[in-house]
Design an enzyme around this catalytic site. Sequence first.
Site, PDB file in Angstrom:
ATOM      1  N   ARG A   1       0.821  -1.217   0.000  1.00 12.20           N
ATOM      2  CA  ARG A   1       0.000   0.000   0.000  1.00 12.20           C
ATOM      3  C   ARG A   1       0.849   1.257   0.000  1.00 12.20           C
ATOM      4  O   ARG A   1       0.385   2.321  -0.412  1.00 12.20           O
ATOM      5  CB  ARG A   1      -0.996  -0.026   1.158  1.00 12.20           C
ATOM      6  CG  ARG A   1      -2.223  -0.840   0.822  1.00 12.20           C
ATOM      7  CD  ARG A   1      -3.058  -1.138   2.023  1.00 12.20           C
ATOM      8  NE  ARG A   1      -2.580  -2.322   2.700  1.00 12.20           N
ATOM      9  CZ  ARG A   1      -2.803  -2.598   3.976  1.00 12.20           C
ATOM     10  NH1 ARG A   1      -3.492  -1.757   4.714  1.00 12.20           N
ATOM     11  NH2 ARG A   1      -2.342  -3.707   4.500  1.00 12.20           N
TER      12      ARG A   1
ATOM     13  N   GLU B   1       4.083 -10.541  14.149  1.00 10.39           N
ATOM     14  CA  GLU B   1       3.469 -11.017  15.382  1.00 10.39           C
ATOM     15  C   GLU B   1       3.749 -12.520  15.558  1.00 10.39           C
ATOM     16  O   GLU B   1       4.103 -12.974  16.633  1.00 10.39           O
ATOM     17  CB  GLU B   1       1.973 -10.735  15.318  1.00 10.39           C
ATOM     18  CG  GLU B   1       1.332 -10.676  16.670  1.00 10.39           C
ATOM     19  CD  GLU B   1      -0.135 -10.309  16.562  1.00 10.39           C
ATOM     20  OE1 GLU B   1      -0.574  -9.854  15.495  1.00 10.39           O
ATOM     21  OE2 GLU B   1      -0.829 -10.494  17.576  1.00 10.39           O
TER      22      GLU B   1
HETATM   23  P1  AMP Z   1       3.737  -2.689  11.545  1.00  8.46           P
HETATM   24  O1  AMP Z   1       4.968  -3.390  11.010  1.00  8.46           O
HETATM   25  O2  AMP Z   1       3.133  -3.375  12.728  1.00  8.46           O
HETATM   26  O3  AMP Z   1       3.991  -1.206  11.809  1.00  8.46           O
HETATM   27  O4  AMP Z   1       2.630  -2.809  10.431  1.00  8.46           O
HETATM   28  C1  AMP Z   1       2.666  -1.997   9.347  1.00  8.46           C
HETATM   29  C2  AMP Z   1       2.103  -2.623   8.094  1.00  8.46           C
HETATM   30  O5  AMP Z   1       0.993  -3.495   8.344  1.00  8.46           O
HETATM   31  C3  AMP Z   1       1.618  -1.510   7.210  1.00  8.46           C
HETATM   32  O6  AMP Z   1       2.206  -1.720   5.928  1.00  8.46           O
HETATM   33  C4  AMP Z   1       0.111  -1.627   7.195  1.00  8.46           C
HETATM   34  O7  AMP Z   1      -0.327  -1.595   5.881  1.00  8.46           O
HETATM   35  C5  AMP Z   1      -0.233  -2.948   7.869  1.00  8.46           C
HETATM   36  N1  AMP Z   1      -1.129  -2.795   9.047  1.00  8.46           N
HETATM   37  C6  AMP Z   1      -0.791  -3.035  10.356  1.00  8.46           C
HETATM   38  N2  AMP Z   1      -1.830  -2.823  11.188  1.00  8.46           N
HETATM   39  C7  AMP Z   1      -2.866  -2.429  10.398  1.00  8.46           C
HETATM   40  C8  AMP Z   1      -4.234  -2.023  10.667  1.00  8.46           C
HETATM   41  N3  AMP Z   1      -4.758  -1.997  11.913  1.00  8.46           N
HETATM   42  N4  AMP Z   1      -4.992  -1.651   9.623  1.00  8.46           N
HETATM   43  C9  AMP Z   1      -4.495  -1.666   8.359  1.00  8.46           C
HETATM   44  N5  AMP Z   1      -3.227  -2.027   8.042  1.00  8.46           N
HETATM   45  C10 AMP Z   1      -2.423  -2.415   9.044  1.00  8.46           C
END
Ligand code: AMP
Length: 175
Positions: free
Chosen positions: A58, A95
């Site tokens: 995205r 996770e």
């Molecule tokens: P993180 O590595 O946990 O910061 O997750 C970031 C990536 O996961 C981003 O590229 C987001 O597109 C996706 N992502 C994580 N949590 C969400 C959420 N609650 N809603 C939509 N996309 C998410």
Amino acid sequence: MNLKKYIRSIPNYPKQGILFRDITSLLEHKKAFHFTIQKMKEISKKIPHTKIAAIESRGFVFASALAYLNKKPLVLLRKKGKLPGTTISQKFKLEYGMDTIEVHKSSLNKKDKVIIVDDLIATGGTALAAAKLVSKCKAKVSAFIFLIDLFDLPGTKLLQSHGYKTYKLINFPGH
Ligand code: AMP
């Protein structure tokens, strides 16, 4: 313009307990999408940069429009196995389990100052891996730009604790 109105929130997607922040509703609203890119452009004008790097998938949507407007090269940071040339890779924790992002070795060098773009920051694992990948290419990370910051999750603080500048257009709670 209140961009928050154009983000759809979907509980328990893709699994129980996740409140998914859906950007497709914003992309489908021409004024909201245009405003988003204009705001990212305004932010980027204050940041010295030679290239825009986009986190799959995205992040590609926003980064490509920004690179086009700023007349800068667009560098894709992709999931493992998607880039055909010689790559540099960075593993990171999800996770459950591990993931890897990659960049073409030829895409970045020590003269580059890079803005990294993604749609959303949550735990910051993906973004930090992106920064490590850029650094492995000897390029400098100028800043991160996100559309959405899940402000009660540790992502932004994690990046800042590593010395990175972060910008976001809107905040949402993670849950
Ligand atoms: P993180 O590595 O946990 O910061 O997750 C970031 C990536 O996961 C981003 O590229 C987001 O597109 C996706 N992502 C994580 N949590 C969400 C959420 N609650 N809603 C939509 N996309 C998410």
